[in-house]
Structures are given as C-alpha cells and as structure tokens.
Scaffold this active site. Structure first.
Site, PDB file in Angstrom:
ATOM      1  N   GLU A  58      12.377 -10.020  -8.597  1.00  0.00           N
ATOM      2  CA  GLU A  58      11.253 -10.306  -9.491  1.00  0.00           C
ATOM      3  C   GLU A  58      10.435  -9.044  -9.773  1.00  0.00           C
ATOM      4  OE1 GLU A  58       8.067 -12.857  -8.069  1.00  0.00           O
ATOM      5  OE2 GLU A  58       6.934 -12.499  -9.905  1.00  0.00           O
ATOM      6  N   ASP A 123       0.313  -1.782   2.967  1.00  0.00           N
ATOM      7  CA  ASP A 123      -0.692  -1.357   1.998  1.00  0.00           C
ATOM      8  C   ASP A 123      -1.904  -0.880   2.786  1.00  0.00           C
ATOM      9  OD1 ASP A 123      -2.457  -1.024  -0.028  1.00  0.00           O
ATOM     10  OD2 ASP A 123      -2.600  -3.146  -0.588  1.00  0.00           O
ATOM     11  N   ILE A 124      -2.238   0.370   2.625  1.00  0.00           N
ATOM     12  CA  ILE A 124      -3.404   0.893   3.330  1.00  0.00           C
ATOM     13  C   ILE A 124      -4.404   1.350   2.281  1.00  0.00           C
ATOM     14  CG2 ILE A 124      -4.218   2.553   5.028  1.00  0.00           C
ATOM     15  CD1 ILE A 124      -1.191   2.643   5.907  1.00  0.00           C
ATOM     16  N   ASP A 125      -5.596   0.811   2.388  1.00  0.00           N
ATOM     17  CA  ASP A 125      -6.552   0.978   1.308  1.00  0.00           C
ATOM     18  C   ASP A 125      -7.852   1.543   1.872  1.00  0.00           C
ATOM     19  OD1 ASP A 125      -8.577   0.465  -0.603  1.00  0.00           O
ATOM     20  OD2 ASP A 125      -7.290  -1.060  -1.516  1.00  0.00           O
ATOM     21  N   CYS A 135     -18.857   9.510   3.735  1.00  0.00           N
ATOM     22  CA  CYS A 135     -18.959  10.236   2.463  1.00  0.00           C
ATOM     23  C   CYS A 135     -18.915   9.332   1.238  1.00  0.00           C
ATOM     24  CB  CYS A 135     -17.853  11.272   2.386  1.00  0.00           C
ATOM     25  SG  CYS A 135     -16.252  10.605   2.844  1.00  0.00           S
ATOM     26  N   CYS A 142     -12.671  11.219  -1.388  1.00  0.00           N
ATOM     27  CA  CYS A 142     -12.896  12.647  -1.549  1.00  0.00           C
ATOM     28  C   CYS A 142     -12.113  13.378  -0.471  1.00  0.00           C
ATOM     29  CB  CYS A 142     -14.385  12.973  -1.455  1.00  0.00           C
ATOM     30  SG  CYS A 142     -15.035  12.854   0.219  1.00  0.00           S
ATOM     31  N   SER A 174      -1.027   5.274  -4.051  1.00  0.00           N
ATOM     32  CA  SER A 174      -1.261   4.069  -4.855  1.00  0.00           C
ATOM     33  C   SER A 174      -1.940   4.376  -6.183  1.00  0.00           C
ATOM     34  CB  SER A 174      -2.100   3.074  -4.060  1.00  0.00           C
ATOM     35  OG  SER A 174      -3.447   3.505  -4.060  1.00  0.00           O
ATOM     36  N   ARG A 176      -4.935   5.568  -6.617  1.00  0.00           N
ATOM     37  CA  ARG A 176      -6.378   5.634  -6.604  1.00  0.00           C
ATOM     38  C   ARG A 176      -6.931   5.936  -5.217  1.00  0.00           C
ATOM     39  NH1 ARG A 176     -10.178   0.787  -8.868  1.00  0.00           N
ATOM     40  NH2 ARG A 176     -11.882   2.040  -9.673  1.00  0.00           N
ATOM     41  N   HIS A 180       0.972   3.222  -0.119  1.00  0.00           N
ATOM     42  CA  HIS A 180       1.879   2.117   0.154  1.00  0.00           C
ATOM     43  C   HIS A 180       3.091   2.650   0.892  1.00  0.00           C
ATOM     44  CE1 HIS A 180       0.332   0.099  -3.796  1.00  0.00           C
ATOM     45  NE2 HIS A 180      -0.528  -0.018  -2.816  1.00  0.00           N
ATOM     46  N   HIS A 325       5.336 -11.314  -1.497  1.00  0.00           N
ATOM     47  CA  HIS A 325       4.111 -10.636  -1.920  1.00  0.00           C
ATOM     48  C   HIS A 325       4.478  -9.498  -2.867  1.00  0.00           C
ATOM     49  CE1 HIS A 325       0.149  -8.912  -1.781  1.00  0.00           C
ATOM     50  NE2 HIS A 325      -0.262  -9.908  -1.026  1.00  0.00           N
ATOM     51  N   HIS A 334      -1.741   4.483 -12.615  1.00  0.00           N
ATOM     52  CA  HIS A 334      -2.902   3.658 -12.275  1.00  0.00           C
ATOM     53  C   HIS A 334      -3.822   3.543 -13.485  1.00  0.00           C
ATOM     54  CE1 HIS A 334      -6.486   2.086 -10.459  1.00  0.00           C
ATOM     55  NE2 HIS A 334      -5.790   1.825  -9.369  1.00  0.00           N
TER      56      HIS A 334
HETATM   57 ZN   LIG Z   1     -15.045  10.537   0.883  1.00  0.00          ZN
END
Ligand SMILES: [Zn+2]
Ligand code: SF4
Lengths: 430, 500
Positions: A58, A123-125, A135, A142, A174, A176, A180, A325, A334
């Site tokens: 898919e 997925d690490i965000d 910050c 940053c 990813s 932004r 992943h 998922h 992005h």
């Molecule tokens: Zn920062």
C-alpha cells in the site's frame, strides 16, 4: 574546483530559498528528474523473492489541500511513476504489504484483506524532547539540539544491529524535525505485532507520561544493552548537555535535574550547585559525589539516569507496533520545509546537518544552472545522449543521498541474490 | 485419517462448567491483591489449587483417577473457551488468568516432570556450551536480576528472540545477534509464550465457529452468564444515548469521573489537544457514557478549535478516528471502552501523554499532590497510597471513590472506569435515577455469584492443551478443537463426557 563548488552551493542556498507556495510548480519537475523510481522499486520488490510483493504494497498520497488517498498500489516502477506524475502528491506514505493488491481490495471479502508484512519502522521526533531541550520547542530544531538525533541513531542502530542482528537498516531524515528508521531484513518484515512492540519496549528506557517526573530508573546490575548505549553517549554528552544546552546553567535548569535525585542527594547538591558557576562544574560535582566510594547505593546510577533522561532516544512506540502503520517515504519532499527526506550515511552520522539537506527549490535551481559551472561533467554526460535526462541528479546536491541509498540497496541485493541462487539450485536438482 | 463420529455429552446443569469458575476468578483476585509471584501470592495459589484437587503436580505417575479429573478439567476449559471467545475483552481476561495459572503450575513441577513435559510437547532447547558461558559471563550476569548468585549452577539456552518476547520486552535477558540467552529458571516464559500464542489462536478459531454454536438455545444463556459473571459488563453496547449533554461534562468530570478520565478531561480543556492514546481512552469512555457520535464530534471539534486545529484540519485529521471508534469507518468494528485492566497493563504512556491510570502511571509525589487538591485528608491519602505501593491500583481507586463519595465500603468491585462513573451517579442521585440509568441489565458486581460446588469431585481448574500428556488426552483435545473450529453442533445430554 571543489572550492568553487562549495562557494556555488552557498550561493544557491540563498538564491533558492524554499517557500511552500512553490511546491505546486516544482514538484512535477522533482518527480520527473529526481525521484528515484527505479531504485525505489528495486528496494520494495526485494528481488521478487515473494510473489507480487511490490504489487501488494500500500502507498498513500497526500494531495494538494490535504486530500488524503489511501490504498494505492502499482504494478511496476513504471506505473508508479506514471501515477505519481499524474497526481503530484505533496507527500507519499508507505504502508504494509497486504494479502491482496490494495487497489483491488473491493474484490475480496473485507475480512480477507489483511496487512501481512512491513518493515519494522521507528519514528523519532524532536517534539518528544521538549521537556529536556532548552533551545527550541515544537517543530523547531537547531544545531544545539540536533545532537539528540545523532544519539538516537547511534543508540538504536547499535541495538538493532548487535542485539537483534538486523542487517539492513535505512535511516532517513524526516524532512523537518526528526528521523525514521526502516529495518528491512526479511525476518523484520515478518514480525508480528507483539514482537514489534516487544522490540520497541526493549529499546525504550524513558517510561512514564506527564504524570511522572523521573522517567528513568536503573536497577542494579545495569543491562548490557543500556551499558552499551551509555558508552555511546558518554563522549558527546558533555559537549551536548554542558556546552550546547548548558543544562545546569541557571537555577531553573538546575531544579529540573535536582528533581530527578533522591531526597538526601538533592539537598546536598542544591547547596553545592549554588556555589558553582557553570554546567561543567556542577556536572563534575554530581559525578564525583555519586561515584564516591562511600556514596549510598541508590546514588550509584543517578548521573547515568540524568544522562539517559536528557539524551536517550524517545521512540513513538505506536508507530513501530503496528504492521499497518503508514510512514512517510524516503525521497519525499517535506511540504513545510521543502527539504528532501534523504537517507543518512551511517558512517558519518555526526556530520549530518539537517540544514544542509537540499531543498526542492535548490535542486531545481541547480538543475538549471549547474552544467555551465561544472563544464567537464556536462560534456561527459551529453555524450551519452538519451541517458542525460535520467542522470540529472548526479550533478546536483542530491547525488550524495542517492549514493547512500545505493549502498544500502547493494547490501540488500546480496541478501536475496544468495537466496535466489539457493532456490534455483534446489530446483535444478529435481 | 479415520473418519470420526463423535458426540460430546455435557450435563447441562452439572457442576462441570461451573467448576473452573472459582479457580480462575481466584487467580485474578490474587493477582489484584498481591504482588504477582510474591511469596504470599504463591501461597494463596497453592491453597486454592489444593482445594480444587488438581492432579497435575507429578506427571511421572498418573493414576486413572487423575485422568478422570483431568478430563473434566479439559471439558470445563473448553466450555470457558466458548464463553470467553466472544469479545476481545473477554478473550484478554481469559488469556491472562489462564496464563497466570499455567505459569504457577509449571513452576511447581518437579524437574523430571518438566523434562517430560517439554519432550511431549516437542519443545527442544539446547543449552549453550561451557566456553560460550564463560565468554559471556559478565553480560549474562548483568542481564538478569539476581543471576550473580545463581550463575554457576544455571544452564542457559539460546532461542530466537521471537520465542521469548516477554523477556525481551522487560529487558530481562541477554540478547545477541537476534538470539536470546535464557537462564533455566526463565524457561517457563518461553513455554508460556507458546501457550499464550496457541490459546489465543484457538480462541480466535473458536470465535469463528461461534454463530453455529449459538443457535443452540440451551447453550446461549449459559455462555452469556458465564462471561458476565466474570469480568462484569464490558460496556460494548451503548446505553443511555443522549442522556448527557455536553455542557454537563465539566461538572460530571469533577463529581463522577474516575481520576484517569478526570485528568484527561482537564488536560484536554487546558491544552485543547490530546495525543492519540489519550483520545482513544477518553473518547471511548465518553462513548460509554452515552455520548452520541454527533456529540462526540462536536465536543472534540470545539475543543481542538480552541487550540491550533481549525475545524477543517480537524475534519481531515481527527474526525475519521472518532467515526472509526463508533464503528462508522474502516472495519466497522465497534470499539469497546477500555477496562481498568487494559488501561493499567497496556499502552504505557510516554512523554507528552496524559492517558493511563494515575494510580499506576503517576509518580507517588505528584499523585499525593493531586489527591490533596481533591480534598482528601492526609490520613485518607496515606490509605490510598498504601494500596498504590502494594500495586493494587484498582483497590486504590476504589478507596478514592469511597473517600470522595463519603461512603464506607463501596461494595462493588471496580473493574471499569464506566462502572466507576455509574456507581458514582447512582450514589449522587440518591438512587432515584439509578433505575432509569440501569434499565436493561443491572450492573452486576464483579464477584462471581457462583459458589463452589460441594461434590465428591472437587472443582477443577481449566488447563491448557499443552499440559496434556497421555496420547488419548491429546487426541481428545484435538477433536474438541476441530469440532469447535468447524462449527460442528454439539449435542448436550445429561450425563458424562464420551468421545468415540
Ligand atoms: Zn534547538
Ligand atoms: S483504576 Fe481504573 S478507573 Fe480508576 S483511575 Fe485507574 S483506570 Fe481509571
């Protein structure tokens, strides 16, 4: 020559700043000249070892104005390319391999249409780290907080490789604020939901939601896997936490760390800290105190717990758990930042700089301008005539990313080549 | 294979089906009242099983009488399968209790029996060689709590990590290159893994055959009764739709929501957003309260709009999931509000999450503060925290209920947040609304209204097929299994069980 190119790149960046209104104009060009459909097919077809593997996969498209279309599937790389050119998705997600072709799911009983396999994904965000970075917040990143992602890749990748024995791991930016990971070994694709969630939990050290302050509790002895993670983080922790984040730099920040200590230690440290001027001194103090010979047992791991709580990778377990998922495809653009979701070279994780990842505008601009600057290459390519258009990316800043993807594919190919050979040998015998 | 023709005779009003009640129910309550696998827990189990006279301890010497008892046990087990395959909640409950029981009994086996059991079930594990054991000594010791003292006398087995998921999940063993190193003492986990998988599969298969079996009207009420008596109502059927209006929610939240839902409600009001886990837990609870789909959509939409999600974005990103939860999209399964057990045991909250059970997932200090802010006295708080410390989260919650509602002994066994709500409403409205709200089935207390039969054959616990030993026993189970799987109609006649 190289210098010239560097200089040129810098200029490009400025000239080709991305603004999301351009997406609609640039995407058709991007899909035509840059998106590596052939390689993509090669990846997801996995050598054709399993029947119709690519065809039963898919894909989902997010079109302009957030229109979301699920259950797309394609016969071949060619068909996929055609459909993508037609639809010009703003975003593409990869889902599971189903029992039947997703675009023909109406032809079978709903209960028979089942998600069967998928890569094990992570997925690490960066937003999950908001309580421990000083910050930025939310979608911002940053140079001072990006090292968190470097830690994450190093730690998770080691565990996947050494503890679980997975060989084919593709790490992708990813676009932004995160990364992943796609684990592509055959055994990984076949994992059950329970196995996926067990792995994710094995890898989760930070436990507890908004209701708990201290989210890491080490027990003695510390598990070898966590010891390895600590080893990997130790070197860069000081540069990250003490210099970049200055995480013990003022009273407010210090209280956050103090809150993680047992009561008696906290009292001691609070008064000690007040006479110290900077993060480095405070940290040294804490370390020497907890490591002292006479320190009580429950202090023993405090500084490691602090380290883990501030730096250890935070996984979204729900993403990893489900076979069904969907996760954003590599090489997508992005929509907010215009940056391409490029694979990350595991040999140079430290050097990866999200702000150096090419944007779609930059790529398109380079496409128009590069041949004149780098003459010699342009000639070479022109001689090949027909092929020229197909190889455009080689002259742009996407080339490096494609090379990373190629080396991932090469290893992957070796795995099914061996298998196909074995199978054909078997057939020859009969 | 020979063509087999068989009937199962099960005495309709006999003790059989009821045999397994007390044992499984007891397993659950021990698990709720004592730290699992603590000494006290083990003792309770032992007493209970002794009372039930279960003939499984010594597998090397099996008498005819044992076989007879076992056979009844097996039948009870299969009837319970029928009763407990009907919904996900029931299956989860049944699996959990059966697994705990199995684990306990496996741990009680003598070593000869263990070996025989493994052989009979074709479970072959080879231990690692001495030199590998020496090479990995530090890692092996550091991987398992308390291994230092046991190391020299332990054998280790190497199995694919997928065979030891529970141990992997809890980071309780050493893992290298996809292989898990299991100390002999933990072998039970692997066997249990197997047991769970096959029982779970069997329940799914049974569920498929259920429609046919349900046609037997003698059986239907019995099955229903069996399952309700156990875990209480599962709130899968929406009642009271439209009884609650949206502007009542704030005051209901303070007065009648359990702590878990109250925190979700206020987190949502405060941040105008909840993450996935929170939306599910809270959304399904509200559904159980009787919020209609339209109300739910309005509720979430308005609240999210106060944050950064405008109605259009809401429609695209969230509305689907809500409709889904009401069974209006996707597979059209109607989702059931989560029980306490599900909330406490699954989907542990992570950073940014507000779901979970506060008694389980909130730091002791914070929890104290919150109880204080809800005007509990410090002695009351201490009583609640005492339960928390002993890991009796539902009991802690129930105490909290009693204090906030000023009743002594709430006299219901808390097992579901929606039950908490209903009990609270019953009390607050002085019983006058109770009747209306509970029209239909009255919420049964969770304690099973079934008493232990006083027969000459004491009650049996159900047991899995993997503990069977004699060939005929195995066959019997397979037959039953096949029979259920194919939806063969069973014949029920007064008498004893016969196969043939
Ligand atoms: Zn920062
Ligand atoms: S015990 Fe149940 S009702 Fe009470 S807070 Fe926990 S989950 Fe909610």
């Amino acid at each position: 020559m190289k210098q010239q190119l560097q200089h040129y790149r810098k200029k490009t960046m400025a000239d080709a700043d991305f603004c999301s209104a351009q997406l609609q104009d640039l995407l058709p060009l991007y899909y035509k000249r840059f998106f590596p459909f052939g390689r993509f097919f090669k990846w997801l077809n996995y050598g054709g070892v399993k029947k119709n593997y690519f065809q039963r996969r898919e894909f989902s498209f997010t079109l302009k104005d957030d229109i979301y279309v699920r259950y797309q599937s394609f016969q071949s790389a060619n068909e996929m390319e055609k459909e993508v050119h037609k639809a010009i998705p703003y975003k593409m997600d990869i889902g599971a391999v189903f029992s039947h072709r997703p675009n023909q799911r109406h032809c079978v009983k709903p209960s028979a249409f089942q998600a069967q396999e998928k890569e094990l994904v992570f997925d690490i965000d960066m937003t999950d780290y908001d309580d421990v970075r000083t910050c930025c917040k939310l979608a911002d990143i940053c140079a001072n907080c990006w090292p968190l992602m470097t830690f994450a890749i190093r730690v998770i990748d080691r565990a996947l490789r050494e503890d679980f024995g997975f060989k084919h791991r593709l790490w992708v930016y990813s676009g932004r604020r995160g990364v992943h990971c796609w684990v592509c070994d055959e055994t990984a694709r076949e994992l059950s939901q329970a196995a996926r969630s067990s792995i994710a939990e094995y890898l989760s050290v930070i436990k507890g939601g908004e209701g708990s302050i201290k989210k890491v509790n080490l027990s003695d002895p510390v598990h070898p896997s966590i010891q390895e993670s600590l080893k990997l983080m130790k070197n860069d922790f000081e540069d990250y936490a003490l210099v970049k984040q200055d995480f013990l730099g003022n009273e407010k920040k210090r209280e956050k760390v103090l809150a993680l200590m047992p009561d008696d230690l906290r009292t001691d440290m609070r008064s000690d800290f007040s006479s110290l001027t900077n993060s480095v001194n405070c940290w040294d103090r804490l370390k020497s105190c907890t490591q002292a010979k006479r320190a009580p047992d429950k202090w023993r791991h405090v500084h490691e717990e602090v380290m883990l709580q501030f730096c250890y990778p935070r996984l979204d377990v729900n993403v990893s758990k489900g076979v069904n998922h969907l996760l954003k495809s590599p090489f997508c653009v992005h929509p907010k930042t215009g940056r391409v979701c490029v694979p990350i070279d595991l040999n140079k994780v430290e050097d990866f700089d999200p702000f150096n990842v090419p944007t779609i505008s930059q790529l398109c601009w380079e496409l128009d301008h590069l041949p004149e600057v780098v003459d010699a290459q342009a000639v070479q390519v022109t001689e090949e005539g027909q092929k020229r258009r197909r190889k455009d990316y080689k002259k742009t800043s996407l080339a490096a990313a494609i090379r990373v993807f190629d080396s991932f594919l090469e290893d992957l190919e070796a795995s099914w080549r061996g298998r196909l050979l074995r199978e054909s040998d078997l057939k020859n015998e009969f | 294979m020979m063509f087999l023709h068989f009937f199962v005779f099960i005495p309709f009003h006999s003790h059989f089906t009821i045999f397994c009640f007390p044992v499984l129910k007891a397993v659950e309550s021990f698990g709720m009242c004592h730290t699992k696998w603590s000494e006290k827990y083990q003792k309770k189990m032992e007493d209970e099983l002794k009372k039930a006279n279960l003939p499984y301890r010594d597998l090397m010497h099996v008498s005819d009488n044992d076989l007879e008892l076992r056979r009844k046990d097996h039948i009870s087990h299969f009837i319970l399968r029928l009763a407990y395959c009907q919904s996900e909640n029931l299956r989860r409950w049944f699996l959990q209790q059966e697994a705990d029981l199995f684990r306990y009994r496996f741990s009680q086996q003598l070593s000869g029996s263990v070996r025989k059991f493994l052989d009979l079930n074709d479970l072959h594990y080879t231990s690692i060689l001495p030199n590998e054991k020496v090479e990995l000594k530090t890692q092996l010791i550091n991987s398992t709590f308390g291994m230092k003292e046991l190391f020299d006398t332990q054998d280790f087995y190497k199995v694919p990590f997928t065979d030891a998921l529970d141990l992997v999940r809890g980071r309780k063993i050493f893992l290298r290159h996809g292989l898990a190193y299991i100390p002999h003492n933990d072998l039970v986990s692997i066997v249990l893994n197997d047991f769970r998988t096959s029982l779970s599969r069997a329940l799914a298969v049974t569920a498929r055959g259920l429609p046919v079996i349900q046609e037997d009207e003698r059986l239907q009420p019995l099955l229903k009764h069996l399952s309700y008596a156990y875990i209480g109502q599962d709130y899968s059927v929406q009642k009271n739709v439209g009884n609650i209006s949206l502007d009542q929610l704030d005051s209901l939240a303070t007065r009648s929501f359990p702590l878990c839902m109250r925190s979700l409600h206020y987190a949502l009001r405060d941040q105008h957003h909840l993450r996935h886990g929170g939306r599910l837990q809270y959304g399904l609870f509200l559904k159980g309260l009787g919020l209609s789909l339209e109300q739910a959509l309005t509720f979430w939409r308005t609240e999210f709009a106060r944050g950064s999600i405008d109605p259009e974005k809401f429609e695209k990103g969230y509305a689907y999931n809500i409709r889904h939860a009401y069974g209006k999209e996707g597979k059209r399964t109607d989702y059931t509000p989560y029980s306490c057990m599900k909330i406490i045991q699954t989907n542990t909250p992570g950073p940014g999450d507000h779901h979970g059970c506060p008694f389980r997932h909130t730091d002791a200090d914070l929890l104290r503060q919150r109880l204080q802010s809800h005007r509990l006295s410090s002695s009351e708080i201490n009583q609640v925290m005492e339960y928390v410390k002993g890991m009796h989260y539902q009991l802690a919650c129930q105490k909290y209920f009693e204090f906030t509602h000023k009743v002594e002994d709430g006299a219901f066994g808390l097992s579901h947040p929606n039950q908490y709500f209903e009990e609270s409403q019953k009390l607050l409205s002085g019983g006058q609304h109770a009747k209306r709200e509970n029209s239909g089935e009255v919420q049964k207390p969770v304690v099973a209204p079934v008493t232990m039969p006083q027969s000459s054959h004491p009650a049996q616990s159900s047991e899995s097929q993997s503990t069977q030993l004699s060939a005929s026993q195995v066959e019997e189970q397979e037959l039953l299994e096949e029979c259920f799987a194919n939806g063969v109609v069973l014949r029920f006649v007064k008498g004893t069980v016969e196969l043939g």
